[in-house]
Enzyme design. Structure first.
Site, PDB file in Angstrom:
ATOM      1  CB  THR A   1     -71.445 -15.070 -37.911  1.00 15.49           C
ATOM      2  OG1 THR A   1     -70.819 -13.964 -38.554  1.00 15.49           O
ATOM      3  CG2 THR A   1     -72.487 -14.566 -36.935  1.00 15.49           C
TER       4      THR A   1
ATOM      5  CG  ASP B   1     -64.073 -12.313 -40.465  1.00 12.95           C
ATOM      6  OD1 ASP B   1     -64.155 -12.075 -41.698  1.00 12.95           O
ATOM      7  OD2 ASP B   1     -64.865 -11.880 -39.633  1.00 12.95           O
ATOM      8  CB  SER B   2     -65.752 -15.931 -44.198  1.00 16.20           C
ATOM      9  OG  SER B   2     -66.592 -14.796 -44.242  1.00 16.20           O
ATOM     10  CB  SER B   3     -63.571 -10.802 -44.653  1.00 17.70           C
ATOM     11  OG  SER B   3     -63.041 -10.631 -43.349  1.00 17.70           O
TER      12      SER B   3
END
Length: 506
Positions: free
Chosen positions: A18, A92-94
Site C-alpha cells: 500500500t 501485493d503482500s497477500s
C-alpha cells in the site's frame, strides 16, 4: 555533493504494498519510481544536496548505479544517505511466498557489504510472516534489517507512510541493531514477535509477548539495548535461501471440530508439519473416545511435526491443564509463546535444513533461535574483581573495560561483561570507539574473540568513520584482521575508497 557530517548508507528494498500505491481504474496498484515521486519532494527525506548515485547489486552479477538522496541532519548529528531498489515485479503482500522471501534475502546478501542497514517496504497483510521468515533466513546478521509499510499510500493526504518510512530509515541508518525488525506507528519490534491486529488502524501491529526494541518520540529514538539479540558465533553473515512452506499447514481448533477434519489435513500428500492453534494454554478437545488424540498420535508416528500454539495473543502454551498434557503425551511439540507466524516460518525453516532428524527439529522448535520465544530466565552470580572502579554508571564501567582491554587482561574483561548492566558491548568512548575498536588494536586477541562470542558488533564506526577491521589493519594486527574477517567483518565502502586512493597515491 559531500557533507561535513558523517553519513550512513541504507538500501531501501521496494517489494510493493500500500505504501507505494496510486489510484487506477482498477483500484490501488503499485507505482514505479517511488524514490523520485514519493520521497524526493518531501523535505523530511531530502536535504536538497543532490548526492552521487549509489551502487546496487540488482542480482548476484549485475551492478547498477541508482539515484540517491540524503536526509537532513538528524538529532544524532548525521545524515542517512539512501537509494531504492524496486523489485522487477511489485507484489501485493497477500501474494508473497517463500520465493519472494528468498528474493528479499538474496538482495540483502548481494548488497550486505555496501550498506549499513536495510529497509524493506512491504504490504501489511503478510508483513509479520515475512518479518518472521527473514529472521530465520538471515543467519549471523550484523546489521539492521527493518520491514515497514503503511495503512495508507504515501501519496494520500492522510497517511502513516511518511512516519513509518522515516522512522525506519533513521533507525537503520543510525543504530547497529543486528536483527530483523518491524517498524510501525513509532515502535520498533522484533520481527518474529509481531502479528497484525488491525486492518485499518495506524496501530496495525502488536508484539504481545515481547516489549518494543525501540520507540520514537520528539526526543529521538529510545532503544532498549537490553532486549537486542546479537550474534554470538564467530561466523560471517549468510542466507539460508529456501523455506519449506509448501509442506506445512496451519489449523485452528474450534468448539465441535470433528476429528476427521484434522485427520483430513494431516493426510494431505507430502505434509511434513502442522501448526495447531489451540485454546488458552494449549488445550484441545480429545474427541469421543479419544479419537482426536489417536489421530494426532498416528500422524506423529508417520513423522509429521505438530506444534501447539495458543489462539490467545498473550501467554504461553504449557502443560498446565490435562488437555494440553494429553497432546504433549501424543507427541505434539509445545510452542510456548510463539506467534502463529513465527511458528509456521520457523518450522518451514527447520524442515528445509538438510540432514536434520525429526528429533532435532522438535528439539529446536522448543528453544529460541532468533529471539522468537521467551527463554526461561537463568540466575547468574558473579563477584566483582578487586581493584576495579565502582560500577556506578556506564561511563565509569566502560572506562574500566577499556583499561582491561588495553592491558590484555582477559579475566577482568570477562568479569566486567558477566556483571554488565550498562550495555558495555554497545557503549562508546569519547572518540566513539566501541570495545571491539579497542580490542582490534589491543595486545590480546583472546579479548577480541571473547567480545565477538558475546555478540559485539563488528560494523559500528567510530567518530573518524573507521571500523574495527580498518584499525586492526592499520596497526598491522593480522591475527585480529583474520578473526574479524571470520566473524563477517568487511571494510565500509568509504574505507575501501580511502584505501584505494591511498594505494594509488603511494
Amino acid at each position: 555533493m559531500a557533507s561535513q557530517y558523517p553519513e550512513n548508507r541504507v538500501l531501501i528494498i521496494m517489494t510493493g504494498g500500500t505504501i507505494c500505491m496510486r489510484p487506477s481504474p482498477e483500484g490501488l496498484v503499485p507505482a514505479r519510481g517511488f524514490l523520485e515521486a514519493g520521497m524526493k519532494p518531501n523535505p523530511s527525506f531530502n536535504d536538497g544536496s543532490k548526492p552521487d548515485p549509489l551502487p546496487v547489486m540488482t542480482d548476484a552479477n549485475t551492478e547498477e548505479y541508482l539515484p540517491s538522496l540524503r536526509t537532513p541532519l538528524s538529532t544524532y548529528s548525521r545524515h542517512v544517505r539512501y537509494t531504492s531498489f524496486e523489485f522487477p515485479i511489485l507484489l501485493d503482500s497477500s501474494s508473497i511466498s517463500s520465493a519472494g522471501w528468498s528474493q528479499i534475502a538474496n538482495t540483502i546478501r548481494n548488497n550486505y557489504s555496501r550498506y549499513d542497514g536495510f529497509v524493506v517496504l512491504h504490504g501489511t497483510d503478510s508483513l509479520a510472516y515475512t518479518s518472521s521468515a527473514l529472521s530465520f533466513m538471515l543467519s549471523d546478521l550484523g546489521k539492521p534489517v527493518i520491514l515497514t509499510g503503511s495503512q495508507a499510500s504515501i501519496f494520500a493526504l492522510q497517511s502513516d507512510a511518511v512516519d513509518n518510512l522515516l522512522g525506519s530509515l533513521i533507525i537503520a541508518g543510525t543504530f547497529t541493531i543486528p536483527e530483523v525488525c518491524l517498524f510501525f506507528n513509532e515502535a520498533l519490534y522484533r520481527g518474529n514477535r509481531t502479528t497484525k491486529v488491525s486492518a485499518s488502524s495506524f496501530s496495525a501491529f502488536a508484539s504481545p509477548n515481547c516489549d518494543p526494541l525501540a520507540k520514537i518520540s520528539a526526543m529521538g529514538a529510545e532503544v532498549n539495548w537490553n532486549l537486542i539479540k546479537r550474534p554470538t558465533a564467530i561466523a560471517g553473515f549468510k542466507v539460508i535461501p529456501d523455506l519449506d512452506t509448501a509442506h506445512v499447514a496451519c489449523l485452528r481448533i474450534f468448539p465441535g471440530i470433528k476429528p476427521e477434519m484434522i485427520d483430513g489435513v494431516l493426510r494431505v500428500p507430502g505434509l511434513r508439519g502442522l501448526i495447531l492453534e489451540t485454546f488458552g494454554s494449549g488445550n484441545a478437545p480429545s474427541g469421543e473416545d479419544g479419537s482426536l488424540t489417536s489421530i494426532i498420535r498416528a500422524a506423529v508416528k508417520r513423522g509429521i511435526v505438530i506444534v501447539n500454539v495458543s489462539q490467545c495473543q498473550t501467554g504461553s502454551v504449557s502443560p498446565l491443564y490435562a488437555p494440553a498434557t494429553v497432546l504433549g503425551n501424543a507427541g505434539v511439540v509445545f510452542g510456548h509463546d510463539l506467534t502463529t507466524e513465527a511458528a509456521l516460518t520457523k518450522l518451514s525453516f527447520l524442515l528445509a535444513l538438510p540432514g536434520l532428524s525429526y528429533e532435532e527439529i522438535t528439539k529446536q522448535m522448543q528453544i529460541s533461535l532468533r529471539g522468537e520465544m521467551t527463554e526461561t530466565a537463568k540466575l547468574q552470580f558473579s563477584h566483582p574483581a578487586s581493584g576495579l572502579p565502582s560500577l556506578t554508571d556506564q561511563q565509569s564501567v566502560f572506562t574500566a573495560l577499556g583499561y582491561a582491554i588495553a592491558a590484555g587482561n582477559l579475566e577482568s574483561v570477562i568479569q566486567l561483561l558477566n556483571g554488565d548492566q550498562f550495555d558495555l558491548l554497545g557503549a562508546k568512548d569519547y572518540a566513539e570507539n566501541t570495545a571491539v575498536h579497542l580490542a582490534a588494536v589491543g595486545t590480546n586477541n583472546d579479548v577480541l574473540r571473547e567480545l565477538l562470542k558475546r555478540g559485539a558488533s563488528i560494523h559500528v564506526r567510530n567518530r573518524a568513520a573507521n571500523t574495527p577491521l580498518f584499525l586492526a589493519g592499520k596497526v598491522g594486527n593480522q591475527e585480529a584482521v583474520g578473526l574479524l574477517r571470520e566473524a563477517g567483518a568487511h571494510l565500509h565502502i568509504e574505507e575501501v575508497e580511502t584505501v584505494g586512493k591511498r594505494n594509488h597515491d603511494m
